[in-house]
Design an enzyme around this catalytic site. Structure first.
Site, PDB file in Angstrom:
ATOM      1  N   ASP A  75       0.870  -1.162   0.000  1.00  0.00           N
ATOM      2  CA  ASP A  75       0.000   0.000   0.000  1.00  0.00           C
ATOM      3  C   ASP A  75       0.918   1.226   0.000  1.00  0.00           C
ATOM      4  OD1 ASP A  75      -2.368   1.622   0.465  1.00  0.00           O
ATOM      5  OD2 ASP A  75      -1.706   1.753   2.543  1.00  0.00           O
ATOM      6  N   ASP A 135       0.088   5.088   1.020  1.00  0.00           N
ATOM      7  CA  ASP A 135      -0.006   5.999   2.159  1.00  0.00           C
ATOM      8  C   ASP A 135       0.014   5.224   3.472  1.00  0.00           C
ATOM      9  OD1 ASP A 135      -0.770   8.695   0.747  1.00  0.00           O
ATOM     10  OD2 ASP A 135      -2.100   7.204  -0.127  1.00  0.00           O
ATOM     11  N   ASP A 169      -1.655  -0.874   5.910  1.00  0.00           N
ATOM     12  CA  ASP A 169      -1.865  -0.347   7.270  1.00  0.00           C
ATOM     13  C   ASP A 169      -3.338  -0.115   7.569  1.00  0.00           C
ATOM     14  OD1 ASP A 169      -2.039   1.868   5.458  1.00  0.00           O
ATOM     15  OD2 ASP A 169      -1.769   3.226   7.143  1.00  0.00           O
TER      16      ASP A 169
END
Length: 221
Positions: free
Chosen positions: A14, A16, A173
């Protein structure tokens, strides 16, 4: 969900809150919009947990508005305009990520980015962060018809790099990252150093592993 141990041939990230710390620039854009409305700046710590939810998360954090609320669209568009004008002022690879990428390349393990961030923001950011020439694939939030938590972007990435999903790690996250990984048949890894959102305890996300730093990802290879 535990996946059978398989040789790792690719690591997908991922963006960000996992590959890069983009929160300072996202917060900066939000605070410039708040200033237009005579509101004081929010501290980075208050904004950081919402960054993984993109513009929706930013407008919620900055103005307590959701898409169904009046005024949401104009604030979202204002935020995106500000963000596009300053995509990579303070954004950086997370500490340890450069060493991990070097190791992956030395071991001939492919790596790439799968993000829900739209192409118009992702690709300029990838250029600014010197990712474009190195990543085996970059899949954006509008590359496929459905974004994460649907598995489609991860499956698309696996096809692009010609690696079976079972041989891919996906590091994220947010709960949607792990849901997407599990649905795609990949091993989902939670980046505990990331933004994590406001969802329940990450231990409940059914990931294959959790890491405190990019360096720990190397132990899963």
């Amino acid at each position: 969900m535990q996946h059978p141990a398989a040789v790792v041939r690719a690591v997908l990230f991922d963006l960000d809150g996992t590959f890069a710390d983009t929160a300072p620039d996202m917060a900066g854009a939000l605070n410039r919009v708040r200033a237009r409305h005579q509101l004081p700046p929010l501290p980075l710590g208050a904004v950081r947990p919402h960054v993984s939810n993109g513009a929706r998360g930013m407008v919620a954090a900055g103005f307590n508005l959701l898409p169904e609320h009046e005024g949401y669209v104009s604030l979202r568009d204002a935020f995106l305009e500000e963000y596009a004008s300053a995509l990579c002022v303070e954004s950086r690879w997370f500490d340890g990520m450069a060493a991990l990428v070097d190791q992956l390349e030395q071991q001939q393990i492919l790596w790439g980015i799968v993000t829900n961030k739209a192409t118009r923001y992702t690709l300029p950011l990838m250029d600014a962060l010197d990712v474009t020439g190195r990543a085996a694939c970059i899949v954006c939030g509008d590359t496929c018809a459905r974004a994460k938590p649907h598995p489609d972007p991860l499956l698309h990435a696996a096809r692009l790099i010609d690696i079976a999903p079972a041989h891919c790690l996906y590091v994220g996250d947010d709960r949607r990252d792990i849901d997407a990984a599990n649905a795609a048949g990949m091993r989902g890894v939670i980046a505990l150093y990331g933004y994590l959102g406001v969802a329940p305890d990450p231990a409940s996300w059914a990931a294959s592993a959790m890491v405190d730093s990019p360096a720990q990802i190397a132990t899963l290879l």
